[in-house]
Motif scaffolding. Structure first.
Motif, PDB file in Angstrom:
ATOM      1  N   UNK A 192       0.782  -1.225   0.000  1.00 38.57           N
ATOM      2  CA  UNK A 192       0.000   0.000   0.000  1.00 38.57           C
ATOM      3  C   UNK A 192       0.815   1.277   0.000  1.00 38.57           C
ATOM      4  N   UNK A 193       2.127   1.166   0.013  1.00 41.64           N
ATOM      5  CA  UNK A 193       3.002   2.344   0.064  1.00 41.64           C
ATOM      6  C   UNK A 193       3.282   2.892  -1.336  1.00 41.64           C
ATOM      7  N   UNK A 194       3.354   4.221  -1.471  1.00 37.92           N
ATOM      8  CA  UNK A 194       3.759   4.813  -2.752  1.00 37.92           C
ATOM      9  C   UNK A 194       5.270   4.671  -2.924  1.00 37.92           C
ATOM     10  N   UNK A 195       5.672   4.000  -3.990  1.00 39.61           N
ATOM     11  CA  UNK A 195       7.089   3.717  -4.201  1.00 39.61           C
ATOM     12  C   UNK A 195       7.539   4.127  -5.596  1.00 39.61           C
ATOM     13  N   UNK A 196       8.851   4.178  -5.732  1.00 38.79           N
ATOM     14  CA  UNK A 196       9.532   4.436  -7.002  1.00 38.79           C
ATOM     15  C   UNK A 196      10.562   3.323  -7.132  1.00 38.79           C
ATOM     16  N   UNK A 197      10.420   2.468  -8.171  1.00 42.89           N
ATOM     17  CA  UNK A 197      11.271   1.297  -8.328  1.00 42.89           C
ATOM     18  C   UNK A 197      11.830   1.257  -9.742  1.00 42.89           C
ATOM     19  N   UNK A 198      13.157   1.062  -9.892  1.00 47.70           N
ATOM     20  CA  UNK A 198      13.726   0.957 -11.235  1.00 47.70           C
ATOM     21  C   UNK A 198      13.657  -0.480 -11.737  1.00 47.70           C
ATOM     22  N   UNK A 199      13.653  -0.645 -13.051  1.00 46.92           N
ATOM     23  CA  UNK A 199      13.690  -1.993 -13.610  1.00 46.92           C
ATOM     24  C   UNK A 199      13.552  -1.984 -15.120  1.00 46.92           C
ATOM     25  N   UNK A 200      13.313  -3.176 -15.651  1.00 43.97           N
ATOM     26  CA  UNK A 200      13.183  -3.372 -17.095  1.00 43.97           C
ATOM     27  C   UNK A 200      11.804  -3.947 -17.407  1.00 43.97           C
ATOM     28  N   UNK A 201      11.318  -3.659 -18.592  1.00 43.64           N
ATOM     29  CA  UNK A 201       9.968  -4.032 -19.012  1.00 43.64           C
ATOM     30  C   UNK A 201       9.966  -5.348 -19.780  1.00 43.64           C
ATOM     31  N   UNK A 202       9.082  -6.255 -19.361  1.00 43.78           N
ATOM     32  CA  UNK A 202       8.736  -7.438 -20.145  1.00 43.78           C
ATOM     33  C   UNK A 202       7.269  -7.229 -20.511  1.00 43.78           C
ATOM     34  N   UNK A 203       6.955  -6.864 -21.750  1.00 44.40           N
ATOM     35  CA  UNK A 203       5.590  -6.458 -22.113  1.00 44.40           C
ATOM     36  C   UNK A 203       4.586  -7.608 -22.111  1.00 44.40           C
ATOM     37  N   UNK A 204       3.371  -7.277 -21.720  1.00 45.61           N
ATOM     38  CA  UNK A 204       2.251  -8.212 -21.804  1.00 45.61           C
ATOM     39  C   UNK A 204       1.217  -7.697 -22.795  1.00 45.61           C
ATOM     40  N   UNK A 205       0.658  -6.528 -22.511  1.00 42.02           N
ATOM     41  CA  UNK A 205      -0.359  -5.952 -23.395  1.00 42.02           C
ATOM     42  C   UNK A 205       0.218  -4.741 -24.109  1.00 42.02           C
ATOM     43  N   UNK A 206       0.232  -4.821 -25.444  1.00 42.55           N
ATOM     44  CA  UNK A 206       0.786  -3.746 -26.261  1.00 42.55           C
ATOM     45  C   UNK A 206      -0.289  -3.302 -27.254  1.00 42.55           C
ATOM     46  N   UNK A 207      -0.528  -1.995 -27.285  1.00 41.25           N
ATOM     47  CA  UNK A 207      -1.456  -1.408 -28.245  1.00 41.25           C
ATOM     48  C   UNK A 207      -0.651  -0.574 -29.233  1.00 41.25           C
ATOM     49  N   UNK A 208      -1.322   0.045 -30.162  1.00 39.06           N
ATOM     50  CA  UNK A 208      -0.622   0.927 -31.103  1.00 39.06           C
ATOM     51  C   UNK A 208      -0.010   2.132 -30.388  1.00 39.06           C
ATOM     52  N   UNK A 209      -0.528   2.454 -29.197  1.00 38.02           N
ATOM     53  CA  UNK A 209       0.006   3.575 -28.414  1.00 38.02           C
ATOM     54  C   UNK A 209       1.162   3.186 -27.505  1.00 38.02           C
TER      55      UNK A 209
END
Length: 159
Positions: free
Chosen positions: A66-83
């Motif tokens: 429930x805490x507001x956080x800022x976390x670095x990392x890399x993206x493994x995409x699941x849902x991709x749209x034209x945007x």
């Protein structure tokens, strides 16, 4: 004296509500990193490797729930749209879950975002800002220990 205190207030008011955390913070204090045990198995339906982890792998830091956080990392995409990307796995290192077995569940964060992340920036490291949920889920590539509904995503700048 009052003038000096008053000049400090705007800086405080502009402080980020997000606490910067690291991947190590996602593992509860005193719990060793979840080790892969045994050989694991192939998931022929999803064409992925499913490692077997010890019991530490799924232990999450409930103090961050429930805490507001800022976390670095890399993206493994699941849902991709034209945007762009609207849901993805945030992982601690390049290639996690794709070229190597996935990290333990407490080292994976499933992220959803209303504002799609541009597809051309998908391989850049990012900061994800949002409220962390210590809620497990199963995806097609791994068991996940955390979730974030991203309020903001930005490129990670090396310093």
């Amino acid at each position: 004296m009052a003038l000096a205190a008053a000049t400090l207030l705007p800086g405080r008011a502009m402080a980020s509500p997000f606490r910067e955390i690291t991947w190590e913070d996602l593992i509860p204090k005193g719990v060793p990193y979840g080790e892969i045990i045994g050989p694991g198995q192939i998931d022929a339906v999803n064409d992925t490797w499913v490692p077997q982890f010890d019991e530490n792998a799924s232990k999450v830091n409930t103090g961050l729930d429930g805490k507001p956080v800022k976390l670095p990392g890399y993206i493994i995409p699941f849902d991709v749209t034209s945007d762009g990307v609207t849901s993805f796995m945030l992982v601690p290192y390049v290639g996690a879950c794709i070229h190597t077995p996935p990290p333990p569940p407490n080292q994976l964060v499933f992220v959803t975002t209303e504002k799609p992340w541009p597809s051309e920036s998908m391989w850049d490291p990012v900061w994800v800002f949002g409220r962390l949920s210590a809620k497990a889920m199963t995806t097609q590539i791994a068991e996940v220990g955390y979730q974030i509904a991203a309020e903001k995503i930005e490129v990670y700048e090396w310093q």
